[in-house]
Motif scaffolding. Sequence first.
Motif, short mmCIF file in Angstrom:
data_model
loop_
_atom_site.label_atom_id
_atom_site.label_comp_id
_atom_site.label_asym_id
_atom_site.label_seq_id
_atom_site.Cartn_x
_atom_site.Cartn_y
_atom_site.Cartn_z
N GLY A 1 0.80 -1.22 0.00
CA GLY A 1 0.00 0.00 0.00
C GLY A 1 0.84 1.27 0.00
N THR A 2 2.15 1.14 -0.02
CA THR A 2 3.03 2.31 -0.06
C THR A 2 2.91 3.03 -1.40
N LEU A 3 2.76 2.26 -2.47
CA LEU A 3 2.54 2.83 -3.80
C LEU A 3 1.15 2.42 -4.29
N GLU A 4 0.53 3.31 -5.03
CA GLU A 4 -0.77 3.02 -5.64
C GLU A 4 -0.65 3.18 -7.15
N LEU A 5 -0.95 2.14 -7.87
CA LEU A 5 -0.68 2.10 -9.30
C LEU A 5 -1.43 3.17 -10.08
N ASP A 6 -2.62 3.51 -9.67
CA ASP A 6 -3.42 4.43 -10.46
C ASP A 6 -3.37 5.87 -9.95
N ARG A 7 -2.44 6.15 -9.06
CA ARG A 7 -2.15 7.53 -8.69
C ARG A 7 -1.25 8.14 -9.77
N LYS A 8 -1.36 9.46 -9.92
CA LYS A 8 -0.44 10.16 -10.81
C LYS A 8 0.97 10.13 -10.24
N VAL A 9 1.93 10.03 -11.13
CA VAL A 9 3.33 10.03 -10.69
C VAL A 9 3.64 11.30 -9.91
N THR A 10 3.01 12.40 -10.28
CA THR A 10 3.28 13.67 -9.61
C THR A 10 2.84 13.67 -8.14
N TYR A 11 2.00 12.74 -7.74
CA TYR A 11 1.64 12.63 -6.33
C TYR A 11 2.88 12.33 -5.49
N TYR A 12 3.77 11.54 -6.04
CA TYR A 12 5.02 11.18 -5.34
C TYR A 12 6.16 12.12 -5.73
N TRP A 13 6.14 12.59 -6.97
CA TRP A 13 7.29 13.29 -7.55
C TRP A 13 6.76 14.51 -8.31
N GLU B 1 7.87 17.33 -9.46
CA GLU B 1 8.63 17.90 -10.57
C GLU B 1 8.46 17.11 -11.87
N PHE B 2 7.99 15.90 -11.76
CA PHE B 2 7.82 15.05 -12.93
C PHE B 2 6.81 15.61 -13.92
N GLY B 3 5.90 16.46 -13.46
CA GLY B 3 4.81 16.93 -14.30
C GLY B 3 5.20 17.91 -15.39
N ALA B 4 6.46 18.32 -15.46
CA ALA B 4 6.88 19.27 -16.49
C ALA B 4 6.71 18.69 -17.89
N GLU B 5 6.54 19.56 -18.86
CA GLU B 5 6.48 19.19 -20.28
C GLU B 5 5.34 18.21 -20.60
N GLY B 6 4.19 18.42 -19.98
CA GLY B 6 3.01 17.65 -20.35
C GLY B 6 2.92 16.25 -19.80
N GLU C 1 16.69 13.06 -12.63
CA GLU C 1 16.65 14.52 -12.63
C GLU C 1 16.60 15.06 -14.05
N ARG C 2 17.36 14.46 -14.96
CA ARG C 2 17.33 14.90 -16.36
C ARG C 2 15.98 14.58 -17.00
N LEU C 3 15.41 13.44 -16.68
CA LEU C 3 14.15 13.03 -17.30
C LEU C 3 12.96 13.87 -16.83
N VAL D 1 10.51 7.40 -7.85
CA VAL D 1 9.22 7.26 -7.17
C VAL D 1 9.40 6.52 -5.85
N VAL D 2 10.17 5.45 -5.86
CA VAL D 2 10.42 4.69 -4.63
C VAL D 2 11.10 5.56 -3.58
N ARG D 3 12.08 6.35 -4.00
CA ARG D 3 12.80 7.21 -3.05
C ARG D 3 11.88 8.26 -2.46
N ARG D 4 11.02 8.85 -3.30
CA ARG D 4 10.11 9.87 -2.80
C ARG D 4 9.08 9.27 -1.85
N ALA D 5 8.65 8.04 -2.13
CA ALA D 5 7.59 7.42 -1.32
C ALA D 5 8.10 6.82 -0.02
N THR D 6 9.36 6.36 0.00
CA THR D 6 9.86 5.61 1.16
C THR D 6 10.99 6.31 1.90
#
Length: 383
Positions: free
Chosen positions: A80-92, A94-99, A135-137, A164-169
């Motif tokens: 339950g630490t990660l939820e598959l259907d959550r947006k990646v941006t919930y954990y990370w 900065e990932f939401g850049a560039e669409g 970070e580059r991605l 994602v793992v690092r941000r969540a745990t």
Amino acid sequence: MTQEIHGTVADGFEAVREEFAAFVAGERPDYEGQLCAYVHGRKVVDLWAGDGVAADSLYGVFSSTKGAAHLVAALLVQDGTLELDRKVTYYWPEFGAEGKGALTLRDLISHRAGLIGIDAGFTPDELADDRAVAERLADQRPFWRPGTAFGYHALTLGALMGEVVRRATGHTLQEVYEERIRAPYGLDFFLGLPEALETRFRSVQPMAPTAEQQAVLDSVPQGPHTLASIAFNTHVPEPGELVDHANSRTVRAKGPASAGGVAAARGLAGMYAAAISEVDGRPPLLKPDTVAEVGQIHSIGYDLVARTHRSFGLGFQATADAWYPFLGAGTFGHSGAGGSQAFADPRGGLAYGYTRRRCAFPGGAAPENERLVRAVHSAASAS
């Protein structure tokens, strides 16, 4: 001179040893390889061949590493630490850049993000460091609309999942793997090889293609800015050789989760056995619902990077569809560019691992795996 076959097989698996010996006899004199298999948590095949190779010799297993990364993700989803259907941006965020803001973790893991590389390419030092790649991605525009198609994220998927793992745990993917999977089972499969174990590492050796094989390679469209060249980082001015990655001590020490793992066949098979079976009195790592989830096909059809039919479960390769249709539905695993192969067949209780030192043509699971997997599966089915 015929190579000697070392190791043991359980009663009923003698044909596997014979098949392995027959294959080795037809190979180059410098062949090195290992084969291991478990059935319902019991080791039934443990074989190796080659001058200087031992049961615990370690090889660069390239993308077979992704199997360990996907198992970490599966455990965290199960917790339950990660939820598959959550947006990646919930954990990370900065990932939401560039669409990329709408992409879910499920699509990220299933090669659907479109983040196969970056326009400028990565340096060798960056490819050894998952944090640097992530970070580059985060700032990269996807190479297709996220979630609408899929393509093999050869060198980036482990870094994306790792962030994602690092941000969540609060821990790296490699740390979670070491604590929850490798160390408890004593697996010879490392995402970060300690200096003290370097003496067991066998450097990866390239294999020059035959004239016929080179003709096949030459027939494939090439270009400096294709999706394939970006995904495999060959669009940079000096891309280096495939073997350079595994043969780098920096890569082995850091264990990047896309392709930087080091393993023996025992470690590959042992990890998949632990995932689906009771091993040494320990319950399976994955519960039945999780096993079904990771083995369920998530991406199938035309792979934009490989330019051919491919299929993936939850990150794992759909091994039965991809190579061995005689295996059970829901079989999941991952092969590696040097020729390694590893998987779990939950319905048959089978776990398999294979390594070799010299890279096989054309990359990915070495062709001999078909005959070896078939022999192991036949013996397991009859046992």
